[in-house]
Design a protein around this motif. Structure first.
Motif, PDB file in Angstrom:
ATOM      1  N   TRP A  70      36.913  30.989  26.176  1.00 54.10           N
ATOM      2  CA  TRP A  70      36.508  31.207  27.649  1.00 54.10           C
ATOM      3  C   TRP A  70      36.090  29.969  28.273  1.00 54.10           C
ATOM      4  N   ASN A  71      36.763  29.848  29.523  1.00 57.87           N
ATOM      5  CA  ASN A  71      36.527  28.591  30.314  1.00 57.87           C
ATOM      6  C   ASN A  71      36.401  28.983  31.822  1.00 57.87           C
ATOM      7  N   GLU A  72      36.261  27.921  32.706  1.00 55.46           N
ATOM      8  CA  GLU A  72      36.106  28.211  34.023  1.00 55.46           C
ATOM      9  C   GLU A  72      37.446  28.740  34.597  1.00 55.46           C
ATOM     10  N   GLN A  73      38.451  28.367  34.254  1.00 59.49           N
ATOM     11  CA  GLN A  73      39.581  28.801  34.668  1.00 59.49           C
ATOM     12  C   GLN A  73      40.095  30.006  34.486  1.00 59.49           C
ATOM     13  N   LEU A  74      39.540  30.766  33.148  1.00 55.52           N
ATOM     14  CA  LEU A  74      39.971  31.994  33.021  1.00 55.52           C
ATOM     15  C   LEU A  74      38.562  32.935  33.831  1.00 55.52           C
ATOM     16  N   GLU A  75      37.662  32.343  33.912  1.00 55.72           N
ATOM     17  CA  GLU A  75      36.596  33.048  34.754  1.00 55.72           C
ATOM     18  C   GLU A  75      36.964  33.235  36.192  1.00 55.72           C
ATOM     19  N   MET A  76      37.464  32.122  36.865  1.00 55.80           N
ATOM     20  CA  MET A  76      38.075  32.297  38.152  1.00 55.80           C
ATOM     21  C   MET A  76      39.370  33.178  38.121  1.00 55.80           C
ATOM     22  N   LEU A  77      40.158  33.133  37.260  1.00 50.84           N
ATOM     23  CA  LEU A  77      41.301  34.045  37.242  1.00 50.84           C
ATOM     24  C   LEU A  77      40.767  35.611  37.223  1.00 50.84           C
ATOM     25  N   THR A  78      40.008  35.663  36.392  1.00 51.37           N
ATOM     26  CA  THR A  78      39.293  37.106  36.141  1.00 51.37           C
ATOM     27  C   THR A  78      38.688  37.577  37.399  1.00 51.37           C
ATOM     28  N   ARG A  79      38.254  36.769  38.409  1.00 47.58           N
ATOM     29  CA  ARG A  79      37.652  36.992  39.580  1.00 47.58           C
ATOM     30  C   ARG A  79      39.179  37.413  40.467  1.00 47.58           C
ATOM     31  N   VAL A  80      39.826  36.601  40.426  1.00 48.04           N
ATOM     32  CA  VAL A  80      41.145  36.751  41.260  1.00 48.04           C
ATOM     33  C   VAL A  80      41.829  38.317  40.790  1.00 48.04           C
ATOM     34  N   ILE A  81      41.720  38.689  39.500  1.00 56.06           N
ATOM     35  CA  ILE A  81      42.375  39.830  39.012  1.00 56.06           C
ATOM     36  C   ILE A  81      41.499  41.029  39.647  1.00 56.06           C
ATOM     37  N   ASP A  82      40.014  40.739  39.287  1.00 51.81           N
ATOM     38  CA  ASP A  82      39.012  41.989  39.899  1.00 51.81           C
ATOM     39  C   ASP A  82      39.263  42.285  41.304  1.00 51.81           C
ATOM     40  N   LYS A  83      39.365  41.061  42.158  1.00 52.24           N
ATOM     41  CA  LYS A  83      39.883  41.259  43.607  1.00 52.24           C
ATOM     42  C   LYS A  83      41.118  41.885  43.906  1.00 52.24           C
ATOM     43  N   ALA A  84      42.017  41.523  43.364  1.00 51.78           N
ATOM     44  CA  ALA A  84      43.438  42.250  43.402  1.00 51.78           C
ATOM     45  C   ALA A  84      43.442  43.962  43.153  1.00 51.78           C
TER      46      ALA A  84
END
Length: 91
Positions: A70-84
């Protein structure tokens, strides 16, 4: 019910495609492939396959986490997916 996240044509060989990629390429190459695919599926979900694309995006994030932690990049990407996903539900 068909499994469109991991369809049977990926399992017709002894190995799935992603497993062969792991065997042939450095983990970082496969990790980056997973991150980019997760982004692609979240980007197109409202114009193509909806919730199926969200599920695919989450699968690729999970695989990337398995490969690189787990890292910051995956955390950000998860937020993008949640928003989508939220936008998809709003219509």
């Amino acid at each position: 019910m068909a499994d469109n996240i991991n369809p049977t044509h990926y399992k017709e060989c002894s190995f799935e495609c992603i497993e062969m990629m792991e065997a042939l390429f450095d983990w970082k190459v496969v990790y980056d492939f997973c991150v980019c695919n997760a982004f692609k599926y979240s980007w197109r979900c409202s114009n193509k396959n909806g919730n199926e694309d969200i599920q695919k995006a989450r699968w690729y994030v999970s695989k990337a986490k398995e490969l690189g932690g787990w890292n910051e990049q995956l955390e950000m990407l998860t937020r993008v997916i949640d928003k989508a996903e939220q936008l998809l539900k709003k219509g």
